[in-house]
Design a protein around this motif. Structure first.
Motif, PDB file in Angstrom:
ATOM      1  N   HIS A  87       0.807  -1.143   0.042  1.00 43.73           N
ATOM      2  CA  HIS A  87      -0.031  -0.150  -0.075  1.00 43.73           C
ATOM      3  C   HIS A  87       0.998   1.455   0.286  1.00 43.73           C
ATOM      4  N   GLU A 133       3.330   0.475 -11.346  1.00 47.24           N
ATOM      5  CA  GLU A 133       3.642   1.758 -10.609  1.00 47.24           C
ATOM      6  C   GLU A 133       5.133   2.076 -10.857  1.00 47.24           C
ATOM      7  N   ASN A 185      -4.001  -1.664 -11.478  1.00 49.06           N
ATOM      8  CA  ASN A 185      -4.583  -1.443  -9.979  1.00 49.06           C
ATOM      9  C   ASN A 185      -5.796  -2.949 -10.188  1.00 49.06           C
ATOM     10  N   GLU A 194      -7.954  -0.730   2.839  1.00 55.62           N
ATOM     11  CA  GLU A 194      -7.195   0.623   2.956  1.00 55.62           C
ATOM     12  C   GLU A 194      -7.012   0.948   1.560  1.00 55.62           C
ATOM     13  N   LEU A 196      -8.549   2.111  -2.434  1.00 55.68           N
ATOM     14  CA  LEU A 196      -9.641   2.968  -2.616  1.00 55.68           C
ATOM     15  C   LEU A 196     -11.073   2.283  -2.641  1.00 55.68           C
ATOM     16  N   PRO A 211     -12.965   9.822   1.557  1.00 53.41           N
ATOM     17  CA  PRO A 211     -11.675  10.620   1.562  1.00 53.41           C
ATOM     18  C   PRO A 211     -11.084  10.532   0.057  1.00 53.41           C
ATOM     19  N   TYR A 213      -8.583  12.057  -2.504  1.00 52.45           N
ATOM     20  CA  TYR A 213      -7.239  12.950  -2.361  1.00 52.45           C
ATOM     21  C   TYR A 213      -7.165  13.997  -3.375  1.00 52.45           C
ATOM     22  N   ARG A 220      -6.522   6.072 -13.129  1.00 51.79           N
ATOM     23  CA  ARG A 220      -6.135   4.549 -12.761  1.00 51.79           C
ATOM     24  C   ARG A 220      -6.815   3.480 -13.717  1.00 51.79           C
ATOM     25  N   ASN A 255     -10.417   9.086 -10.692  1.00 54.69           N
ATOM     26  CA  ASN A 255     -10.834   8.607  -9.216  1.00 54.69           C
ATOM     27  C   ASN A 255     -12.423   8.835  -9.000  1.00 54.69           C
ATOM     28  N   ARG A 287      -2.191  13.087  -1.406  1.00 57.05           N
ATOM     29  CA  ARG A 287      -0.858  12.250  -1.328  1.00 57.05           C
ATOM     30  C   ARG A 287       0.236  12.740  -1.478  1.00 57.05           C
ATOM     31  N   HIS A 290       1.778  11.978  -5.687  1.00 56.63           N
ATOM     32  CA  HIS A 290       0.759  11.400  -6.139  1.00 56.63           C
ATOM     33  C   HIS A 290       0.903  11.159  -7.630  1.00 56.63           C
ATOM     34  N   TYR A 347      -6.330   9.374   8.148  1.00 57.97           N
ATOM     35  CA  TYR A 347      -7.312  10.190   8.035  1.00 57.97           C
ATOM     36  C   TYR A 347      -7.609  10.933   9.063  1.00 57.97           C
TER      37      TYR A 347
HETATM   38  P1  TYD Z   1      -4.955   3.098  -4.191  1.00 56.99           P
HETATM   39  O1  TYD Z   1      -5.994   2.076  -4.057  1.00 56.99           O
HETATM   40  O2  TYD Z   1      -4.147   3.594  -3.045  1.00 56.99           O
HETATM   41  O3  TYD Z   1      -4.012   2.408  -5.123  1.00 56.99           O
HETATM   42  P2  TYD Z   1      -2.731   2.993  -6.136  1.00 56.99           P
HETATM   43  O4  TYD Z   1      -2.390   4.303  -5.045  1.00 56.99           O
HETATM   44  O5  TYD Z   1      -1.680   1.991  -5.594  1.00 56.99           O
HETATM   45  O6  TYD Z   1      -2.951   3.231  -7.172  1.00 56.99           O
HETATM   46  O7  TYD Z   1      -5.538   4.438  -4.684  1.00 56.99           O
HETATM   47  C1  TYD Z   1      -6.074   4.544  -6.013  1.00 56.99           C
HETATM   48  C2  TYD Z   1      -6.191   5.766  -6.399  1.00 56.99           C
HETATM   49  O8  TYD Z   1      -7.233   6.318  -5.301  1.00 56.99           O
HETATM   50  C3  TYD Z   1      -5.013   6.834  -6.217  1.00 56.99           C
HETATM   51  O9  TYD Z   1      -5.059   7.858  -7.080  1.00 56.99           O
HETATM   52  C4  TYD Z   1      -5.216   7.408  -4.610  1.00 56.99           C
HETATM   53  C5  TYD Z   1      -6.677   7.554  -4.747  1.00 56.99           C
HETATM   54  N1  TYD Z   1      -7.253   7.325  -3.261  1.00 56.99           N
HETATM   55  C6  TYD Z   1      -7.987   8.258  -2.570  1.00 56.99           C
HETATM   56  O10 TYD Z   1      -8.383   9.290  -3.472  1.00 56.99           O
HETATM   57  N2  TYD Z   1      -8.465   8.323  -1.250  1.00 56.99           N
HETATM   58  C7  TYD Z   1      -8.104   7.357  -0.684  1.00 56.99           C
HETATM   59  O11 TYD Z   1      -8.526   7.203   0.641  1.00 56.99           O
HETATM   60  C8  TYD Z   1      -7.288   6.032  -1.020  1.00 56.99           C
HETATM   61  C9  TYD Z   1      -6.865   5.082  -0.227  1.00 56.99           C
HETATM   62  C10 TYD Z   1      -6.628   6.470  -2.466  1.00 56.99           C
END
Ligand code: TYD
Ligand code: NAD
Length: 350
Positions: A87, A133, A185, A194, A196, A211, A213, A220, A255, A287, A290, A347
């Protein structure tokens, strides 16, 4: 008859791979090697755990004596390596954990395979599962191919990139018969909440904020986990040594669009009024580092091995939501304990 060690078999993707191999190849011995970290859960494998050719070994990839013992006991001719810290957000909080498991753990496993196969590699295969990634971030257009230069941006992707390099180097230097796949993904049943999609499904069930970001416009490419398991099966049996194959869903989503689709499907399935889950969307601090966009060009695996995804995103997402609604006990188990502390840390503002 083959004997395969599958590492990380108690995790999300690993459990689907273990199930597929145990059910499709009853004459194979399948050894699930897993440390059972927060992400590993034997409940994922209840339906197949009594199969006579399935074996579980609780072991940490950092414990070379345990790895050695497992290789000696089972004498595998194949390794499918999925165990990892997986993660991105946790890698930002604690990068060294990712170096230990993803880099050093992978090198330990390579060393065990090399030592036990005693440089007699006929019929052997070391298959390393990686991620798109490692290629970094794309602009508005273009795709990652197998020859895209590595440019990892997070501690997670840097550790996976490093492990990919070690696997490739063991192929070049020692002729260990390695193969690597880099996948986009995944989503589906048994996904730890944990990431998305499962995080947001769980939060919608409990009417908690969703939440998002930054501006929510990050992109993705999503693949149903069972289609990834099918690709792994194909590459393990028919892929060429020393090759890399990219695996993707041909399925890009921003997203925020994905989250809105998820909200709509959840409202329908939970019998809630239209628009009620969308009200939970909460934009939060981005993030760090990101990656803006990931997109895989999966032409090579399609052309050379005939693989393509079998379900549409809507079908896969619908099946995934149904699984979570039918498995609330699983969700309750995995979200108790350590999960609560992680959630507070990650969070804290919402
Ligand atoms: P994630 O599932 O953590 O996969 P990765 O970062 O490995 O691609 O996240 C997928 C997308 O969703 C990524 O652009 C970050 C976003 N995200 C949020 O907006 N909020 C969240 O709480 C999480 C966990 C991810
Ligand atoms: P996961 O976090 O759900 O599961 C990881 C498993 O590895 C867990 O069962 C855990 O107990 C085990 N593990 C962790 N550290 C270990 C150690 N030191 N020794 C032994 N076992 C250990 O991960 P996942 O999402 O199923 O990902 C599996 C693999 O696929 C990873 O290598 C990941 O990088 C890769 N991958 C994941 C995705 C995705 O979208 N989830 C996409 C592409 C590639």
């Amino acid at each position: 008859m083959r004997t395969i060690i599958i590492t990380g078999g108690a995790g999300f993707i690993g459990s689907h791979v273990v199930r597929r191999f145990v059910t499709r190849y009853p004459d194979y011995k399948i050894v699930n090697l897993d440390a059972l970290t927060y992400a590993g859960n034997l409940e994922n494998l209840r339906d197949i755990e009594s199969s006579p050719a399935y074996f579980f070994e609780k072991a940490d990839l950092l414990n070379t004596a345990d790895i050695d013992r497992i290789f000696s006991t089972y004498q595998p001719d194949g390794v499918i390596h999925l165990a990892a810290e997986s993660h991105v957000d946790r890698s930002i909080l604690s990068p060294l954990d990712f170096v230990y498991t993803n880099v050093i753990g992978t090198v330990n496993l390579l060393n065990a395979a090399k030592a036990h196969w005693k440089d007699n590699f006929a019929g052997k295969r070391f298959y390393h599962i990686s991620t798109d990634e490692v290629y970094g971030s794309l602009g508005e257009t273009g795709f990652f191919t197998e020859t895209t230069a590595y440019a990892p941006n997070s501690p997670y992707s840097a550790s996976k990139a490093s492990s990919d390099h070690f696997v490739r180097a063991y192929g070049e230097t020692y002729h260990l018969p390695v193969v690597i796949t880099n996948c986009s993904n995944n989503y589906g049943p048994n996904h730890f909440p944990e990431k998305l999609i499962p995080l947001f499904i769980n939060n919608i069930i409990h009417n908690k904020p969703l939440p998002v970001y930054g501006d929510g416009l990050y992109t993705r490419d999503w693949l149903f986990v069972k289609d990834h398991a099918a690709a792994i099966d194909l590459v393990f049996h028919r892929g060429k040594d020393y090759e890399t194959y990219n695996i993707g869903g041909f399925n890009e989503w921003k997203n925020i669009d994905l989250v809105k689709l998820l909200c709509k499907l959840m409202d329908e399935k939970l019998g809630r009024s239209s628009g009620s889950s969308e009200k939970l969307i909460t934009y939060i601090k981005d993030r760090p580092g990101h990656d803006r966009r990931y997109a895989i060009d999966a032409t090579k695996i399609n052309k050379e091995l005939g693989w393509k995804p079998s379900v549409t995103f809507e079908e896969g997402l619908s099946q995934t939501i149904n699984w979570y609604l039918e498995n609330t006990e699983w969700l309750t188990h995995v979200t108790s304990g350590e999960y609560q502390q992680y959630y507070k840390k990650q969070y804290d503002k919402i």
